[in-house]
Design an enzyme around this catalytic site. Structure first.
Site: not given
Ligand code: 28F
Length: 647
Positions: A437, A510, A512, A514
């Site tokens: 990503e 990641d 996180d 998102d």
């Protein structure tokens, strides 16, 4: 049976025959329960529950209680007639002892009903006994409580005896057992989710039976669940559709019995606004993931009756092409459940129903029902046909989009995506493709990788939510087109795994929220369009570190979970260091990414598996469907699993 201490020493030929029978099961358990892995372990429970279900289907039991306690002892209890305790005419021992010591002694259950709950195709309770360290049966019957105990794989430990009194009308059977670790070398620990899902499914499939599930282990699942669905598979469809937007209220439901073959058919179905289908078929309560004659009959009949109605009512012109099976799949949730006295399961995993006589029976029962239903519910008929017609138009648009999916703007020479940083090797078995990503992460992955066998395909932000998009929109999405081309094995119904260019497809995002959303979108895309790749174990999730314990420029240690961080802190004693939280892949330089996440020597990859296809379908619809409420509930319910969710 070398290590069984049989109490009574006067061996009869029957005793020998019994012990040899159960010995055969212990020698080759795989022949009776498929495997001795966790799946085989859970089959022991299904087999005992099935005997209670048969007693309920015969009309004598209403409640079935399943309990698992702390050392994985399973208890199944029903309020049926209680297994017979009198001498069995053929074996000379009590019927209950016969049921648990003679293979396939289950057989007919009074009243002409045939065994329809089929567990692992009805191998019988004796197999469970043979594969148990010990097994106890308590029977309440005729105002008396009887008890018999077996041990070490089936030998009688305590012969049948009366141990007490009970109310005259208090009848039933209870079986308690501990699976034998000698047989189940991978462990005898039951999985809460597996038991929960299957017991709930049995309640949907057997309407009106009250199932109680007690998880008595001291963990986060401790508690009691009750499942009872008077609406049976109608309620199953409603449950599977709880995250979908309905097109109309009523679940269509039909049931019928064919007297000549004694085959019974039950079908429940409803259309929703989504573009995927959730159609599951069962025979004798056994899930048939590969379909077979029952689902073939269902689809043929659905298509024949809907097209006839559409033409008779001018939704289609006489010379219009028929709506296809695919057009009629879109948005369909359905359960097809048949009962058959002698089912033949086909295929590698016995997941397909082979009895040819089932198809005409389904055609007749479902056909008569559907014809009448459409005439009586013209408004529903109109909705269903309009939906199928728009699916048909979308299919044709997708056909066009599919054709031009090789549009030059995405792909350089050799029609591979220009954004793909391919690897040198052509040996798919060692090649890996990282779907990364964001361009920054893509950059450090591109530098950090071993370009001989590791390819990188950077994605620009969030890919399309395929759960809510129609095929042609999906092909218009550049990211999706790039993946289809990069994988090289086709997609959807025409995947040829032998053409797959990388045997590891690694999602790297990641850590996180998102990143997790991207990961979920990617998994939805792969699940909807490349299911065989997931089933084949080709799909993985990269595990970048969450923390680095840093001293100056040097990272002393990487931690991949919160727990690991706590342990590391304790290990470091008085050493001075700083904890760095890696918010995104881009925060690590190329060599760190190689060391921690790409290097096969010391990286960890999480393989994506589909333990339970029905549950996966349901979860994906929940996560990606367009109903917000169920998604919120699901995330709140499961949030404690996603510990480090930085909201
Ligand atoms: C916890 C597991 O196994 N329940 C069962 C019965 C009741 C009868 C029965 C079972 C041998 C071959 C007939 C009682 N009275 N729960 C269970 N409940 N088996 S297993 O008979 C088995 C016989 O077929 C039963 C009159 N008829 C049948």
């Amino acid at each position: 049976m070398s290590n069984t201490s049989i109490k009574h020493d006067n061996y009869t030929s029957d005793d020998i025959q019994v012990l040899e029978g159960l010995e055969a099961v212990r020698k080759r358990p795989g022949m009776y329960i498929g495997t001795t892995s966790s799946t085989g372990l859970h089959h022991l429970v299904w087999e005992i529950i099935d005997n209670s279900v048969d007693e309920a289907l015969a009309g004598y039991a209403n409640n079935i209680e399943v309990s698992v306690d702390d050392n994985d002892v399973v208890t199944v209890k029903d309020d049926g007639r209680g297994m017979p305790t009198e001498k069995h005419p053929k074996t000379g021992v009590s019927t209950v002892e016969t049921i648990f010591t003679v293979l396939h002694a289950g057989g007919k259950f009074g009243g002409g009903a045939y065994k329809v709950s089929g567990g692992l195709h009805g191998v019988g309770a004796s197999v469970v006994n043979a594969l148990s360290e010990w097994l106890e049966v308590t029977i309440n019957k005729d105002g008396k409580v009887y008890f018999i105990r077996f041990k070490n794989g089936g030998g009688v430990d305590e012969p049948l005896k009366e141990i007490g009194k009970c109310e005259k009308d208090e009848t039933g059977s209870t079986v308690r057992f501990k699976a034998d670790p000698e047989i189940f070398k991978e462990g005898t620990v039951y999985e809460y989710r597996v038991l929960f899902e299957r017991i709930r499914q049995m309640a949907f499939l057997n309407k009106g039976i009250n199932f109680i599930f007690n998880w008595n282990k001291e963990d986060e699942h401790k508690g009691k669940h009750t499942f009872c669905y008077e609406g049976g598979i109608k309620e199953y469809v409603e449950f599977l559709d709880d995250s979908e937007t309905k097109l109309y209220e009523d679940v269509m439901y039909c049931e019928g019995l064919d007297d000549d073959t004694t085959i019974s058919v039950e079908i429940a179905m409803r259309y929703n606004t989504s573009y995927s289908e959730k159609v599951y078929s069962f025979c004798n309560n056994i899930f048939t993931p590969d379909g077979g004659m029952h689902i073939d009959g269902f689809r043929q009949t659905l298509s024949r009756v809907i097209n006839a109605y559409a033409k008779d009512n001018n939704y289609l012109k006489k010379d219009d092409p028929n709506l296809t099976n695919d057009d009629l799949k879109e948005g369909l949730t359905a359960i097809i459940s048949v009962k058959h006295p002698d089912p033949q399961y086909e295929g590698q995993t016995k997941g397909k129903l082979g009895n040819a006589e089932v198809r005409p029976v389904v055609n007749k029962i479902f056909g008569d029902f559907l014809k009448r239903y459409l005439l009586e519910n013209p408004d529903v008929a109109k909705i269903v046909i309009e939906k199928a017609k728009s699916a048909s138009e979308a299919r044709l648009a997708a056909q066009k989009a599919r054709e031009n999916v090789r549009r030059k703007d995405d792909f350089g020479s050799g029609n591979l995506p220009t954004k793909l940083k391919d690897c040198a090797s052509r040996d798919a078995s060692i090649c890996e493709i990282y779907i990364v990503e964001g361009n920054s992460a893509g950059g450090s992955a591109q530098q950090g990788r071993d370009s001989n066998f590791q390819a990188v395909l950077p994605l620009r932000g969030k890919i399309l939510n395929v759960e809510k998009a129609r095929m042609h929109k999906i092909f218009d999405n550049a990211e999706i087109r790039m993946m289809i081309q990069a994988f090289g094995c086709g997609f959807g119904d025409d995947i040829d795994v032998s053409k797959l260019r990388y045997h590891k497809i690694v999602i790297m995002t990641d850590a996180d929220v998102d990143g997790q959303h991207i990961s979920t979108l990617m998994l939805t895309f792969l699940y909807r369009f490349f299911k065989p790749l997931i089933e084949g174990g080709y799909v993985y999730i990269a595990m970048p570190p969450l923390y680095g314990l840093q001293k100056g420029q040097k990272v002393l240690r990487y931690c991949y979970t919160d727990e690991e961080l706590e342990l590391a802190k304790r290990d470091f004693g008085d050493e001075k260091y700083v904890v760095q939280r890696y918010k995104g892949l881009g925060e690590m330089d190329a060599s760190q990414l190689w060391d921690t996440t790409l290097n096969p020597e010391n990286r960890t990859l999480k393989r994506v598996t589909i333990e339970d296809a029905i549950d996966a379908d349901h979860v994906f619809s929940m996560l990606m469907g367009d109903e917000v409420e169920p998604r919120k509930n699901f995330i709140v319910e499961n949030a404690h699993f996603a510990k480090n969710l930085d909201i």
